[in-house]
Design a protein around this motif. Sequence first.
Motif, short mmCIF file in Angstrom:
data_model
loop_
_atom_site.label_atom_id
_atom_site.label_comp_id
_atom_site.label_asym_id
_atom_site.label_seq_id
_atom_site.Cartn_x
_atom_site.Cartn_y
_atom_site.Cartn_z
N GLY A 196 4.76 0.22 4.55
CA GLY A 196 5.05 -1.15 4.98
C GLY A 196 6.13 -1.80 4.12
O GLY A 196 6.95 -2.57 4.62
N ILE A 197 6.12 -1.50 2.82
CA ILE A 197 7.14 -2.04 1.92
C ILE A 197 8.53 -1.58 2.36
O ILE A 197 9.46 -2.38 2.49
CB ILE A 197 6.88 -1.60 0.47
CG1 ILE A 197 5.58 -2.22 -0.05
CG2 ILE A 197 8.05 -1.99 -0.44
CD1 ILE A 197 5.16 -1.70 -1.41
N THR A 218 0.72 -6.29 5.82
CA THR A 218 0.53 -6.57 7.25
C THR A 218 1.43 -5.67 8.08
O THR A 218 1.02 -5.15 9.12
CB THR A 218 0.85 -8.04 7.54
OG1 THR A 218 -0.06 -8.87 6.81
CG2 THR A 218 0.73 -8.35 9.03
N CYS A 219 2.65 -5.48 7.60
CA CYS A 219 3.57 -4.58 8.26
C CYS A 219 3.02 -3.15 8.26
O CYS A 219 3.06 -2.46 9.28
CB CYS A 219 4.94 -4.63 7.55
SG CYS A 219 6.23 -3.66 8.32
N GLY A 220 2.49 -2.72 7.12
CA GLY A 220 1.89 -1.39 7.03
C GLY A 220 0.69 -1.23 7.95
O GLY A 220 0.51 -0.17 8.58
N ALA A 221 -0.14 -2.26 8.07
CA ALA A 221 -1.29 -2.21 8.97
C ALA A 221 -0.84 -2.07 10.41
O ALA A 221 -1.46 -1.35 11.21
CB ALA A 221 -2.14 -3.47 8.80
N ALA A 222 0.25 -2.74 10.77
CA ALA A 222 0.79 -2.64 12.13
C ALA A 222 1.37 -1.25 12.40
O ALA A 222 1.21 -0.70 13.50
CB ALA A 222 1.85 -3.71 12.35
N LEU A 223 2.02 -0.67 11.40
CA LEU A 223 2.54 0.69 11.55
C LEU A 223 1.39 1.67 11.78
O LEU A 223 1.50 2.60 12.59
CB LEU A 223 3.33 1.10 10.30
CG LEU A 223 4.66 0.38 10.05
CD1 LEU A 223 5.24 0.81 8.70
CD2 LEU A 223 5.66 0.67 11.17
N TRP A 224 0.30 1.47 11.06
CA TRP A 224 -0.89 2.31 11.25
C TRP A 224 -1.44 2.14 12.66
O TRP A 224 -1.76 3.12 13.34
CB TRP A 224 -1.92 1.93 10.20
CG TRP A 224 -3.16 2.78 10.17
CD1 TRP A 224 -3.35 3.99 10.80
CD2 TRP A 224 -4.39 2.52 9.48
NE1 TRP A 224 -4.60 4.47 10.54
CE2 TRP A 224 -5.26 3.59 9.74
CE3 TRP A 224 -4.81 1.46 8.67
CZ2 TRP A 224 -6.54 3.65 9.22
CZ3 TRP A 224 -6.09 1.52 8.14
CH2 TRP A 224 -6.95 2.60 8.41
#
Length: 278
Positions: A35-36, A250-256
Motif C-alpha cells: 500500500g505504501i 487503507t490502500c493496502g487493504a483495498a489492494l488485498w
Amino acid sequence: MADRVKETAKQEVERLAHIAEEGARSGAYLYPFRGIYYFATHKDLYKPLAARLAPTMTLGLGITTFMFLFTYVPQVAVLFFTSGPLAALSTVLLVLSESSTLTMVLSKALLIEDSLIDTFDGTLVAQGQQQLVAKERQITSGGAGAAIGKLGKLVSKPLAKFSPTALIRYFMYLPLNFIPVVGTIAFVILQGRRNGPTAHNRYFQLKGMSGTQREKYVEERQGAYTSFGVAATALELVPLAGIIFSFTNTCGAALWAADLEQKSGTAPQLREQAKKAT
C-alpha cells in the motif's frame, strides 16, 4: 487443577502458532507495505489525505502536547523500575506511541472517515473493480481517468462513528507497554488482531455480507487478518507519520480486496453468501 491449566496453556500456544503459520502463508502482512508503494506512485490518491491533513496534524499536535504535559512524569516514575537509567528515553518513546494511537482513534472517528473510504474505493476503481464499488456509490466518467475523480456520491457509510470501545480496549492493553520489548510486541499483536478485520469493513459492505457472514469469513482467515493488522498497527504507531500510514494501510487493504476478487472461486463464493442473506 494444575494439569487443566497446563492443558489450557498448551492449547492456547498451539492456537497462536497455527494463526501465526496461517498468517505467514497468506502473505497478508505484505499488503500494508504494498500500500505504501502503490499510494506513493498514484498521485491522484493523495487528494483525500491532502484535504484532511491540516486538521488531523493539528489534532495530533494538541494530543501530543497534552500527553507530555500530564502523563510524562507519572509514566517515567513507573518505567524507572523496569528500565532504570533508560526510563527517560523509554518514556518519551512510549508517550509518542500513545499520542500517535490516540490521534489515530480520534481522527478516524471524527475527521478522516470519508477520506479513508474515498482512498479505499479509489484504489479498487484503479484496480478495475468499478462494478464492485458501484454497488454502494455513484461512479462517474469524469476525472480524466483518475480513480478518485470518478468517485461520486456515497450511498451509505460502513465505518461506525466514534465508539468508546476502541479507547477502552486501548487503555486496557496500554499497561503492556511498561514491559520492555515483549510488552510492546504483545500490545501491537492484540491491537492488530482487532484492527485487521476492521480494515476490510468497506469490502464486506460492498459484498453485501451480513454481520454473521463477516464473522465467519474473518474466523476462517484469522491468521491472514491478524498478520495484516499487526503490520498495519505497527506502521500507524510511528510518531507523526502514523496519519499517512493510515491512508497507505487503507490502500493496502483495498489492494488485498481487489486480489481476493480476482482469485478464482473467492468472488463467486462471497456472492453466493450475499444472495443467501437476502
